[in-house]
Design a protein around this motif. Structure first.
Motif, short mmCIF file in Angstrom:
data_model
loop_
_atom_site.label_atom_id
_atom_site.label_comp_id
_atom_site.label_asym_id
_atom_site.label_seq_id
_atom_site.Cartn_x
_atom_site.Cartn_y
_atom_site.Cartn_z
N LEU A 1 19.01 71.49 -3.00
CA LEU A 1 20.14 72.42 -2.85
C LEU A 1 21.14 71.92 -1.81
O LEU A 1 22.35 72.08 -1.98
CB LEU A 1 19.64 73.81 -2.49
N LEU A 2 20.63 71.31 -0.75
CA LEU A 2 21.52 70.75 0.28
C LEU A 2 22.38 69.63 -0.29
O LEU A 2 23.58 69.54 0.00
CB LEU A 2 20.72 70.25 1.47
N PHE A 3 21.77 68.78 -1.11
CA PHE A 3 22.54 67.71 -1.73
C PHE A 3 23.57 68.27 -2.71
O PHE A 3 24.69 67.75 -2.80
CB PHE A 3 21.62 66.69 -2.41
N ALA A 4 23.22 69.30 -3.44
CA ALA A 4 24.17 69.93 -4.36
C ALA A 4 25.33 70.54 -3.58
O ALA A 4 26.50 70.43 -3.99
CB ALA A 4 23.47 70.99 -5.21
N MET A 5 25.04 71.17 -2.45
CA MET A 5 26.10 71.73 -1.60
C MET A 5 27.00 70.61 -1.08
O MET A 5 28.23 70.76 -1.07
CB MET A 5 25.51 72.51 -0.43
N ALA A 6 26.39 69.52 -0.63
CA ALA A 6 27.18 68.40 -0.11
C ALA A 6 28.11 67.86 -1.19
O ALA A 6 29.29 67.60 -0.92
CB ALA A 6 26.25 67.30 0.40
N ARG A 7 27.60 67.71 -2.40
CA ARG A 7 28.41 67.21 -3.51
C ARG A 7 29.55 68.18 -3.81
O ARG A 7 30.70 67.78 -3.97
CB ARG A 7 27.54 66.99 -4.74
N ARG A 8 29.23 69.45 -3.85
CA ARG A 8 30.25 70.47 -4.17
C ARG A 8 31.33 70.52 -3.09
O ARG A 8 32.51 70.67 -3.39
CB ARG A 8 29.59 71.83 -4.33
N MET A 9 30.94 70.39 -1.84
CA MET A 9 31.92 70.48 -0.75
C MET A 9 32.83 69.26 -0.68
O MET A 9 33.96 69.37 -0.23
CB MET A 9 31.20 70.68 0.58
N ARG A 10 32.35 68.10 -1.14
CA ARG A 10 33.21 66.92 -1.07
C ARG A 10 34.02 66.73 -2.35
O ARG A 10 34.90 65.90 -2.39
CB ARG A 10 32.39 65.68 -0.75
N THR A 11 33.72 67.49 -3.39
CA THR A 11 34.45 67.38 -4.64
C THR A 11 35.62 68.37 -4.61
O THR A 11 35.42 69.55 -4.37
CB THR A 11 33.53 67.73 -5.84
N LEU B 1 23.37 63.70 4.79
CA LEU B 1 23.39 63.99 3.36
C LEU B 1 24.39 63.13 2.59
O LEU B 1 24.10 62.69 1.47
CB LEU B 1 23.67 65.47 3.11
N ASN B 2 25.55 62.87 3.16
CA ASN B 2 26.56 62.05 2.50
C ASN B 2 26.54 60.60 2.98
O ASN B 2 27.44 59.83 2.64
CB ASN B 2 27.96 62.63 2.77
N HIS B 3 25.52 60.25 3.74
CA HIS B 3 25.51 58.92 4.35
C HIS B 3 24.16 58.24 4.10
O HIS B 3 23.92 57.78 3.00
CB HIS B 3 25.86 59.05 5.84
N SER B 4 23.30 58.20 5.09
CA SER B 4 22.05 57.45 4.94
C SER B 4 21.12 58.02 3.88
O SER B 4 20.29 57.31 3.32
CB SER B 4 21.31 57.35 6.29
N MET B 5 21.26 59.30 3.57
CA MET B 5 20.39 59.94 2.57
C MET B 5 21.07 60.13 1.22
O MET B 5 20.49 60.71 0.32
CB MET B 5 19.92 61.31 3.09
N ASP B 6 22.27 59.60 1.06
CA ASP B 6 23.02 59.87 -0.17
C ASP B 6 22.37 59.30 -1.43
O ASP B 6 22.68 59.71 -2.54
CB ASP B 6 24.47 59.42 -0.05
N TRP B 7 21.42 58.41 -1.28
CA TRP B 7 20.71 57.85 -2.43
C TRP B 7 19.90 58.92 -3.16
O TRP B 7 19.53 58.74 -4.32
CB TRP B 7 19.82 56.68 -2.00
N LEU B 8 19.67 60.05 -2.52
CA LEU B 8 18.95 61.17 -3.16
C LEU B 8 19.89 62.17 -3.84
O LEU B 8 19.43 63.05 -4.55
CB LEU B 8 18.13 61.93 -2.12
N ALA B 9 21.18 62.01 -3.64
CA ALA B 9 22.14 63.02 -4.09
C ALA B 9 22.09 63.29 -5.59
O ALA B 9 22.22 64.43 -6.01
CB ALA B 9 23.56 62.62 -3.68
N GLU B 10 21.92 62.28 -6.38
CA GLU B 10 21.91 62.45 -7.84
C GLU B 10 20.49 62.43 -8.41
O GLU B 10 20.31 62.26 -9.61
CB GLU B 10 22.76 61.34 -8.49
N ARG B 11 19.53 62.63 -7.57
CA ARG B 11 18.12 62.63 -7.98
C ARG B 11 17.43 63.88 -7.45
O ARG B 11 16.64 63.81 -6.51
CB ARG B 11 17.43 61.38 -7.44
N PRO B 12 17.70 65.05 -8.04
CA PRO B 12 17.16 66.30 -7.49
C PRO B 12 15.63 66.35 -7.47
O PRO B 12 15.05 66.90 -6.54
CB PRO B 12 17.75 67.39 -8.39
N GLY B 13 14.99 65.77 -8.46
CA GLY B 13 13.52 65.76 -8.46
C GLY B 13 12.98 64.94 -7.30
O GLY B 13 12.04 65.36 -6.61
#
Length: 178
Positions: A161-171, A102-114
């Motif tokens: 939701l997983l990407f949102a959790m990843a963002r929240r946990m690293r912030t 989520l924070n690595h190879s797939m992070d390109w999706l982190a700011e693109r929820p759709g």
């Protein structure tokens, strides 16, 4: 960039170990592969503690989600350790491996929820379908369109939701006033 490529390739190795291990009664292979992946990835993360928390939360969420599929009988998993009505350990290991992308190879999706929802809604069911039909790691108890549709809704919802959790946990949390 190389670290992201290695992360993505390592996750694919975890996927194969989990699915092949589950299909052949060697469920522990996926657990070992996910543990090795975590042991390699977490120390290389920008925030290892946040990465470890994310791995734990996503693994627990995956256990709950896949236990629902198992308990309802919609999906029957091969190598159902610890129980046929709970998510097998090899599936939980797969969720753990996915958490490490989520924070690595797939992070390109982190700011693109759709796009994350679309990716999850297609990729999750496709992964299950391949695991069930090519590897015999699971069986669908209902028709393929029904199961794939349910998985598409589930993964399409949970992925952003997983990407949102990843963002929240690293912030870092804001400092308390006062």
């Amino acid at each position: 960039m190389l670290a992201k490529i290695v992360n993505g390739v390592a996750f694919q190795g975890v996927w194969v170990a989990c699915v092949w291990g589950g299909a052949t009664g060697r469920w522990w292979l996926g657990v070992v592969a996910a543990a090795l992946f975590a042991g390699w990835q977490i120390p290389r993360s920008a925030d290892p503690r946040a990465e470890l928390r994310l791995l734990g939360v996503v693994s627990l969420l995956g256990f709950v989600v896949d236990s629902v599929w198992a308990a309802t009988g919609l999906i029957t998993y091969s190598s159902p350790v610890p129980s046929p009505t709970l998510a097998p350990l090899w599936i939980v290991a797969l969720w753990a491996g996915f958490a490490l992308t989520l924070n690595h190879s797939m992070d390109w999706l982190a700011e693109r929820p759709g796009l994350a929802a679309l990716f999850g809604g297609i990729g999750g069911p496709l992964s299950f379908w391949i695991g069930a039909n090519w590897w015999a790691a699971a069986e669908f108890s209902a028709s393929t369109p029904v199961v794939v549709g349910a998985l598409a809704v589930g993964w399409g919802t949970v992925t952003p939701l997983l990407f949102a959790m990843a963002r929240r946990m690293r912030t870092p949390a804001p400092a308390a006033p006062g």
